[in-house]
Design a protein around this motif. Structure first.
Motif, PDB file in Angstrom:
ATOM      1  N   MET A   1      -9.485  31.492  63.946  1.00  0.00           N
ATOM      2  CA  MET A   1      -8.579  32.274  63.114  1.00  0.00           C
ATOM      3  C   MET A   1      -9.180  32.515  61.738  1.00  0.00           C
ATOM      4  O   MET A   1      -9.993  31.746  61.265  1.00  0.00           O
ATOM      5  N   LYS A   2      -8.721  33.599  61.119  1.00  0.00           N
ATOM      6  CA  LYS A   2      -9.038  33.836  59.721  1.00  0.00           C
ATOM      7  C   LYS A   2      -7.850  33.350  58.909  1.00  0.00           C
ATOM      8  O   LYS A   2      -6.721  33.811  59.109  1.00  0.00           O
ATOM      9  N   ILE A   3      -8.093  32.397  58.012  1.00  0.00           N
ATOM     10  CA  ILE A   3      -7.010  31.698  57.328  1.00  0.00           C
ATOM     11  C   ILE A   3      -7.197  31.791  55.822  1.00  0.00           C
ATOM     12  O   ILE A   3      -8.304  31.606  55.308  1.00  0.00           O
ATOM     13  N   ALA A   4      -6.093  32.077  55.120  1.00  0.00           N
ATOM     14  CA  ALA A   4      -6.091  32.034  53.665  1.00  0.00           C
ATOM     15  C   ALA A   4      -5.123  30.946  53.218  1.00  0.00           C
ATOM     16  O   ALA A   4      -4.077  30.744  53.834  1.00  0.00           O
ATOM     17  N   VAL A   5      -5.477  30.254  52.154  1.00  0.00           N
ATOM     18  CA  VAL A   5      -4.618  29.215  51.590  1.00  0.00           C
ATOM     19  C   VAL A   5      -4.205  29.663  50.194  1.00  0.00           C
ATOM     20  O   VAL A   5      -5.043  29.736  49.290  1.00  0.00           O
ATOM     21  N   MET A   6      -2.935  30.003  50.035  1.00  0.00           N
ATOM     22  CA  MET A   6      -2.418  30.423  48.740  1.00  0.00           C
ATOM     23  C   MET A   6      -1.887  29.199  48.017  1.00  0.00           C
ATOM     24  O   MET A   6      -0.850  28.637  48.391  1.00  0.00           O
ATOM     25  N   GLY A   7      -2.614  28.767  46.988  1.00  0.00           N
ATOM     26  CA  GLY A   7      -2.246  27.553  46.270  1.00  0.00           C
ATOM     27  C   GLY A   7      -3.089  26.384  46.722  1.00  0.00           C
ATOM     28  O   GLY A   7      -2.619  25.502  47.438  1.00  0.00           O
ATOM     29  N   ALA A   8      -4.351  26.385  46.319  1.00  0.00           N
ATOM     30  CA  ALA A   8      -5.295  25.375  46.811  1.00  0.00           C
ATOM     31  C   ALA A   8      -5.233  24.116  45.964  1.00  0.00           C
ATOM     32  O   ALA A   8      -6.175  23.776  45.244  1.00  0.00           O
ATOM     33  N   GLY A   9      -4.094  23.421  46.064  1.00  0.00           N
ATOM     34  CA  GLY A   9      -3.966  22.088  45.487  1.00  0.00           C
ATOM     35  C   GLY A   9      -4.272  21.059  46.553  1.00  0.00           C
ATOM     36  O   GLY A   9      -5.029  21.324  47.493  1.00  0.00           O
ATOM     37  N   HIS A  24     -12.928  27.458  61.631  1.00  0.00           N
ATOM     38  CA  HIS A  24     -12.143  28.636  61.272  1.00  0.00           C
ATOM     39  C   HIS A  24     -12.647  29.215  59.948  1.00  0.00           C
ATOM     40  O   HIS A  24     -13.205  28.502  59.119  1.00  0.00           O
ATOM     41  N   GLU A  25     -12.446  30.507  59.761  1.00  0.00           N
ATOM     42  CA  GLU A  25     -12.868  31.190  58.535  1.00  0.00           C
ATOM     43  C   GLU A  25     -11.768  31.016  57.488  1.00  0.00           C
ATOM     44  O   GLU A  25     -10.703  31.616  57.608  1.00  0.00           O
ATOM     45  N   VAL A  26     -12.039  30.207  56.479  1.00  0.00           N
ATOM     46  CA  VAL A  26     -11.004  29.809  55.517  1.00  0.00           C
ATOM     47  C   VAL A  26     -11.350  30.299  54.113  1.00  0.00           C
ATOM     48  O   VAL A  26     -12.490  30.171  53.665  1.00  0.00           O
ATOM     49  N   THR A  27     -10.338  30.852  53.447  1.00  0.00           N
ATOM     50  CA  THR A  27     -10.445  31.207  52.030  1.00  0.00           C
ATOM     51  C   THR A  27      -9.405  30.427  51.242  1.00  0.00           C
ATOM     52  O   THR A  27      -8.206  30.522  51.535  1.00  0.00           O
ATOM     53  N   LEU A  28      -9.849  29.650  50.279  1.00  0.00           N
ATOM     54  CA  LEU A  28      -8.947  28.934  49.388  1.00  0.00           C
ATOM     55  C   LEU A  28      -8.695  29.776  48.143  1.00  0.00           C
ATOM     56  O   LEU A  28      -9.644  30.293  47.537  1.00  0.00           O
ATOM     57  N   ILE A  29      -7.428  29.908  47.757  1.00  0.00           N
ATOM     58  CA  ILE A  29      -7.071  30.667  46.551  1.00  0.00           C
ATOM     59  C   ILE A  29      -6.454  29.686  45.563  1.00  0.00           C
ATOM     60  O   ILE A  29      -5.389  29.112  45.821  1.00  0.00           O
ATOM     61  N   GLY A  30      -7.158  29.466  44.461  1.00  0.00           N
ATOM     62  CA  GLY A  30      -6.713  28.435  43.545  1.00  0.00           C
ATOM     63  C   GLY A  30      -7.093  28.724  42.109  1.00  0.00           C
ATOM     64  O   GLY A  30      -7.506  29.836  41.756  1.00  0.00           O
ATOM     65  N   ARG A  31      -6.979  27.707  41.291  1.00  0.00           N
ATOM     66  CA  ARG A  31      -7.256  27.843  39.866  1.00  0.00           C
ATOM     67  C   ARG A  31      -8.761  27.970  39.608  1.00  0.00           C
ATOM     68  O   ARG A  31      -9.582  27.519  40.401  1.00  0.00           O
ATOM     69  N   LYS A  32      -9.079  28.555  38.453  1.00  0.00           N
ATOM     70  CA  LYS A  32     -10.479  28.855  38.126  1.00  0.00           C
ATOM     71  C   LYS A  32     -11.360  27.619  38.158  1.00  0.00           C
ATOM     72  O   LYS A  32     -12.491  27.670  38.645  1.00  0.00           O
ATOM     73  N   ALA A  33     -10.862  26.505  37.633  1.00  0.00           N
ATOM     74  CA  ALA A  33     -11.690  25.295  37.569  1.00  0.00           C
ATOM     75  C   ALA A  33     -12.070  24.820  38.969  1.00  0.00           C
ATOM     76  O   ALA A  33     -13.218  24.422  39.211  1.00  0.00           O
ATOM     77  N   HIS A  34     -11.125  24.871  39.908  1.00  0.00           N
ATOM     78  CA  HIS A  34     -11.415  24.439  41.276  1.00  0.00           C
ATOM     79  C   HIS A  34     -12.386  25.402  41.956  1.00  0.00           C
ATOM     80  O   HIS A  34     -13.320  24.981  42.637  1.00  0.00           O
ATOM     81  N   VAL A  35     -12.136  26.689  41.764  1.00  0.00           N
ATOM     82  CA  VAL A  35     -12.996  27.701  42.387  1.00  0.00           C
ATOM     83  C   VAL A  35     -14.414  27.611  41.844  1.00  0.00           C
ATOM     84  O   VAL A  35     -15.394  27.683  42.594  1.00  0.00           O
TER      85      VAL A  35
END
Length: 302
Positions: A1-9, A24-35
């Motif tokens: 699956m292609k998975i996005a995580v909104m709120g990568a805490g 799985h193809e994962v994209t984490l969406i989070g704060r600048k410091a984590h990214v």
């Protein structure tokens, strides 16, 4: 699956990391410091009893990164549900499924009102923390209970293959209330004391306070027609045996100077109790104590 995580805490990074590790193809969406940290180290630093290393995956800061995802793990704080839902809504595939992996009991309903695709509530049982930017530390458990949807069974099967024990339940609302009761019993006390669950019981009377919390929560749930587990008291007190070293998410929020979710935990019980005429003084006391602590910390920062 292609998975996005909104709120990568902590929650989002744990499940996103597990799914990425499983291929799985994962994209984490989070704060600048984590990214930024994940970009520098080549992925998410994942620390657990069985694995300690870096898991390669994509990390972004913008909500538009949900585009193309088959499944979105929605892991933002409860106070941000509606705003974050509106941010991702224009970018979601029509057949995407959004899974609400959040504390509280009404997030999926509020999220469904602002996104056009299927939303399923999820009960999350995991002990984890962000040990630093781009660094998740897992302490225990990790299983999920997903509400029914046309794709829930298939998602549960693929999550289980990724070593995330997952089941689908028609009683997910009741199970969310079970989790709410546990959160109401532990979160505020852990936050006020800044102590893990195991240390709370060193003070005489802690169990009595938790008993009062549980009784009030069950009374409110009963008024709402929700059948919580008959052994919820035993389950609540058993949690300390499983997670003795865990700081509550509310405690972690206060330690980082972030607003807590107390209004969606004990505060939700207080609000519903007031609406239906059920007294909830113990829950109100903990809600107010946490909000006073938040005010104190805010004054110290200003």
């Amino acid at each position: 699956m292609k998975i996005a995580v909104m709120g990568a805490g902590a929650v989002g990074c744990y499940y996103g990391g597990m799914l990425a590790r499983a291929g799985h193809e994962v994209t984490l969406i989070g704060r600048k410091a984590h990214v930024a940290a994940m970009a520098a180290q080549g992925g998410l630093r994942f620390e657990s009893r069985r694995f300690d290393g870096v898991i390669p995956l994509r990390a972004e800061t913008e909500a538009s990164a949900v585009a193309g995802a088959d499944v979105v793990l929605f892991c933002v704080k409860s106070a941000d549900t509606v705003e974050a839902g509106r941010e991702i809504a224009p970018h979601l595939k029509n057949d995407a499924v959004v899974l609400s992996l959040q504390n509280g009991v009404d997030n999926a309903e509020r999220l469904q009102a602002v996104v056009g695709c299927t939303v399923a509530p999820v009960v999350v049982y995991v002990a984890a923390e962000m040990a630093g930017p781009g660094h998740i530390r897992h302490h225990g458990r990790g299983d999920l209970t997903i509400g029914p949807s046309p794709r829930s069974d298939g998602i549960a099967a693929q999550f289980s293959e990724a070593d995330i024990g997952t089941k689908v339940s028609d009683d997910v609302t009741a199970r969310l209330w079970d989790k709410l009761i546990m959160n109401c019993a532990y979160n505020a006390l852990s936050a006020i004391a800044q102590l893990p669950y195991g240390r709370l019981f060193e003070v005489e009377g802690t169990k009595n306070v938790m008993d009062s919390i549980i009784i009030e929560c069950v009374a409110v749930a009963t008024e709402l027609g929700i059948a919580v587990s008959p052994d919820i008291r035993d389950k609540t007190f058993a949690l300390v045996e499983v997670m003795p070293d865990q700081l509550s998410s509310t405690a972690q929020d206060l330690a980082r100077g972030k607003p807590s979710e107390i209004d969606f935990l004990n505060g939700h019980v207080v609000s519903k109790g007031r609406e239906f005429g059920v007294p909830t003084p113990a829950n109100l006391a903990l809600q107010v104590a946490v909000k006073l602590r938040e005010l104190e910390l805010a004054d110290a920062r200003s």
